[in-house]
Design a protein around this motif. Structure first.
Motif, PDB file in Angstrom:
ATOM      1  N   LEU A 134      -6.234 -13.361  -4.517  1.00  0.00           N
ATOM      2  CA  LEU A 134      -6.336 -12.229  -5.436  1.00  0.00           C
ATOM      3  C   LEU A 134      -5.701 -10.981  -4.855  1.00  0.00           C
ATOM      4  N   ASN A 135      -6.005 -10.676  -3.572  1.00  0.00           N
ATOM      5  CA  ASN A 135      -5.468  -9.474  -2.928  1.00  0.00           C
ATOM      6  C   ASN A 135      -4.432  -9.816  -1.865  1.00  0.00           C
ATOM      7  N   LEU A 136      -3.775 -10.956  -2.053  1.00  0.00           N
ATOM      8  CA  LEU A 136      -2.717 -11.330  -1.115  1.00  0.00           C
ATOM      9  C   LEU A 136      -1.657 -10.233  -1.058  1.00  0.00           C
ATOM     10  N   VAL A 137      -1.264  -9.749  -2.229  1.00  0.00           N
ATOM     11  CA  VAL A 137      -0.321  -8.635  -2.330  1.00  0.00           C
ATOM     12  C   VAL A 137      -1.037  -7.483  -3.027  1.00  0.00           C
ATOM     13  N   PRO A 138      -1.047  -6.291  -2.433  1.00  0.00           N
ATOM     14  CA  PRO A 138      -1.687  -5.148  -3.098  1.00  0.00           C
ATOM     15  C   PRO A 138      -0.797  -4.626  -4.213  1.00  0.00           C
ATOM     16  N   SER A 139      -1.380  -4.026  -5.247  1.00  0.00           N
ATOM     17  CA  SER A 139      -0.544  -3.386  -6.265  1.00  0.00           C
ATOM     18  C   SER A 139       0.110  -2.153  -5.659  1.00  0.00           C
ATOM     19  N   CYS A 140       1.297  -1.857  -6.125  1.00  0.00           N
ATOM     20  CA  CYS A 140       2.116  -0.766  -5.576  1.00  0.00           C
ATOM     21  C   CYS A 140       2.131   0.398  -6.565  1.00  0.00           C
ATOM     22  N   LYS A 141       1.743   1.578  -6.096  1.00  0.00           N
ATOM     23  CA  LYS A 141       1.670   2.758  -6.958  1.00  0.00           C
ATOM     24  C   LYS A 141       2.487   3.914  -6.376  1.00  0.00           C
ATOM     25  N   GLY A 142       2.964   4.760  -7.276  1.00  0.00           N
ATOM     26  CA  GLY A 142       3.547   6.032  -6.860  1.00  0.00           C
ATOM     27  C   GLY A 142       5.022   6.034  -6.540  1.00  0.00           C
ATOM     28  N   ILE A 143       5.755   4.940  -6.851  1.00  0.00           N
ATOM     29  CA  ILE A 143       7.176   4.933  -6.493  1.00  0.00           C
ATOM     30  C   ILE A 143       8.093   4.693  -7.691  1.00  0.00           C
ATOM     31  N   LYS A 144       7.512   4.436  -8.853  1.00  0.00           N
ATOM     32  CA  LYS A 144       8.332   4.079 -10.006  1.00  0.00           C
ATOM     33  C   LYS A 144       9.313   5.191 -10.356  1.00  0.00           C
ATOM     34  N   GLY A 145      10.574   4.801 -10.537  1.00  0.00           N
ATOM     35  CA  GLY A 145      11.598   5.748 -10.965  1.00  0.00           C
ATOM     36  C   GLY A 145      12.055   6.719  -9.901  1.00  0.00           C
ATOM     37  N   ARG A 146      11.719   6.458  -8.617  1.00  0.00           N
ATOM     38  CA  ARG A 146      12.067   7.415  -7.570  1.00  0.00           C
ATOM     39  C   ARG A 146      13.205   6.923  -6.675  1.00  0.00           C
ATOM     40  N   GLY A 147      13.782   5.773  -6.996  1.00  0.00           N
ATOM     41  CA  GLY A 147      14.873   5.239  -6.189  1.00  0.00           C
ATOM     42  C   GLY A 147      14.460   5.004  -4.748  1.00  0.00           C
ATOM     43  N   PHE A 148      13.228   4.577  -4.566  1.00  0.00           N
ATOM     44  CA  PHE A 148      12.617   4.483  -3.242  1.00  0.00           C
ATOM     45  C   PHE A 148      12.750   3.079  -2.671  1.00  0.00           C
ATOM     46  N   VAL A 149      13.086   2.988  -1.379  1.00  0.00           N
ATOM     47  CA  VAL A 149      13.102   1.704  -0.677  1.00  0.00           C
ATOM     48  C   VAL A 149      12.187   1.828   0.535  1.00  0.00           C
ATOM     49  N   SER A 150      11.128   1.021   0.563  1.00  0.00           N
ATOM     50  CA  SER A 150      10.131   1.112   1.626  1.00  0.00           C
ATOM     51  C   SER A 150      10.639   0.559   2.945  1.00  0.00           C
ATOM     52  N   LEU A 151      10.017   0.997   4.030  1.00  0.00           N
ATOM     53  CA  LEU A 151      10.273   0.422   5.352  1.00  0.00           C
ATOM     54  C   LEU A 151       9.622  -0.952   5.476  1.00  0.00           C
TER      55      LEU A 151
END
Length: 470
Positions: free
Chosen positions: A237-254
């Motif tokens: 269920l929590n294998l992958v956390p939901s991702c918030k706060g980056i939509k539409g920001r052209g963001f690429v995480s480390l």
């Protein structure tokens, strides 16, 4: 099929709820239909079976071909009463059901024969190199199938680093738990050539829960079976956390997907369901003031940074960051490395120097630190933003971590901070701080100059973005 075999089969079948049995029957019928095998009008017609070609056709898009072959070898390894295991190239329904029962509901002992055949289709011990290839295939298949089924909860290949290096790093980390019967852990080239027997692999599977979880994900999502029954998927269920706060920001995480999965598994269970971006040096600027303004009083969070040499590492803060000249946090905090190796380093009981954040004082060090001591932190970001250190000779006293950066004193290339768990509204309100809030000297200077605090209306708030889950 004799009565003895019928009873054994029924015992395996009884592990499944009626709706689960129906789901498994439907998937088997679909794949066997692709095999072209079906009982005709004659009651003595051949029973339905599954061929490798049919299984490959069924899983062509959701799973890499190598993993499909491994699943087939696992199914084929199920010995039926009165029949030799592995001689028949087609999978009978009994084998299919027992495979599902052992892999999804079984203990380590029941899983191990299947896993051994998924690692190598030959008899006897397996080499470390074969286990490495299996583990890499396993991790790569999890990323692939979750992406295909749109189960990455807002993460994707565009907003994370490429997963190729993460797959290898995570496989190496899981393999580091392999130990022989005498307790020794072969490493490097020695590991690749060492023979491991079934009892050693069983011990490994028992101690490394990711193996069973990943096999469950691949089976459920790859074969599209038991995937919609939520009470049966608690382990993923929590294998992958939901991702918030980056939509539409052209963001690429480390982060890459494997490191997100691995680091998330080490968080307290109540914090594993959601990550929300609080700060990114690429979005918010390379400023210690901006860093403080975005992370103070925001609840538990993960920070990750990259030095100019390409090393990626960070830490988990179990409490809200506060600006004060004392250590804070508790023993749930940890440090971690993502590249060149993936690892988590937890509390040693040596001291309670979990977290430290100070700014604008002359008598105490100004910066953000975790572990160790003043001037000798396991991880330190100086208030003169861009400078930091990771000192450990040979290990950080608080977390037993090695030097995380390429050089002891490093230059920062990029940094992110993620709130984890539910982003509390009260924490958000408390956290809407600018440098004026966390730097008393700056506030006093403005007031002496008769300036009003015009920045009050300019502070960035963290917005919930439900659409990020898409």
């Amino acid at each position: 099929m004799g009565n003895a075999e019928s009873n054994v089969y029924q015992n395996y079948l009884s592990r499944f709820l009626p709706e689960e049995q129906s789901d498994i029957d439907g998937v088997f019928d679909t794949i066997s239909g692709l095999s072209g095998s079906a009982a005709g009008k004659n009651s003595k017609a051949p029973k339905k079976t599954v061929t490798l070609a049919a299984l490959q056709a069924y899983t062509r898009e959701p799973l890499p071909e190598r993993m499909t072959v491994r699943l087939y070898n696992g199914m084929k390894s199920i010995a039926l009463t009165g029949k030799s295991s592995g001689l028949n190239e087609q999978i009978a329904k009994e084998q299919f059901v027992i495979f599902m029962s052992n892999l999804l509901k079984g203990n380590a002992d029941e899983k191990i024969t299947i896993i051994m055949k998924m690692i190598s289709n030959t008899e006897g011990p397996v080499k470390g190199k074969q286990i490495q290839e299996f583990t890499e295939d396993l991790i790569m298949s999890v990323v692939h199938v979750l992406s295909y089924r749109k189960e990455l909860k807002g993460w994707n290949s565009e907003n994370t680093r490429d997963s190729a290096s993460g797959v290898k790093a995570m496989a190496s980390q899981l393999l580091s738990e392999l130990k022989l019967a005498d307790g020794t852990k072969p490493v490097g080239p020695q590991l690749m050539e060492t023979n491991f027997d079934q009892s050693v692999i069983e011990d490994w599977v028992y101690r490394v829960p990711q193996i069973s979880v990943f096999l469950s994900v691949i089976t459920r999502q790859g074969l599209h079976v038991l995937h919609s029954l939520t009470d049966q998927t608690k382990d993923i269920l929590n294998l992958v956390p939901s991702c918030k706060g980056i939509k539409g920001r052209g963001f690429v995480s480390l982060f890459d997907i494997p490191s997100i999965i691995y680091i998330n598994s080490h968080l307290p269970a109540e914090l594993q369901h959601k990550w929300q971006l609080l700060f990114s040096s690429r979005l918010h600027g390379e400023s210690f003031s901006q860093l403080c303004a975005h992370i103070v009083n925001k609840g538990p969070c993960i920070m990750i940074l990259k030095d100019l040499d390409g090393y990626i590492f960070g830490g988990f803060a179990s409490h809200s960051w506060e600006v004060k000249p004392q250590f804070q946090g508790d023993d749930r905090c940890f440090l971690f490395s993502v590249l060149p190796s993936l690892a988590v380093y937890t509390y040693t009981t040596y001291n309670d120097h979990y977290m430290y954040l100070n700014h604008g004082q002359q008598t105490m060090p100004n910066g953000l630190g975790m572990g160790g001591q003043h001037g000798y932190f396991g991880l330190w970001i100086d208030s003169d933003y861009g400078k930091g250190h990771s000192k450990a000779k040979p290990r950080c006293t608080t977390y037993n971590s090695p030097q995380l950066s390429a050089k002891e004193d490093f230059t920062l290339d990029a940094m992110e901070v993620w709130a984890v768990g539910d982003f509390r509204e009260s924490a958000g309100k408390k956290g809407k701080k600018s440098i004026l809030d966390v730097d008393p000297e700056a506030q006093a200077l403005l007031e002496m100059a008769g300036k009003s605090r015009l920045s009050e209306g300019l502070r960035e708030t963290v917005e919930e973005d439900d659409e990020d889950d898409n």
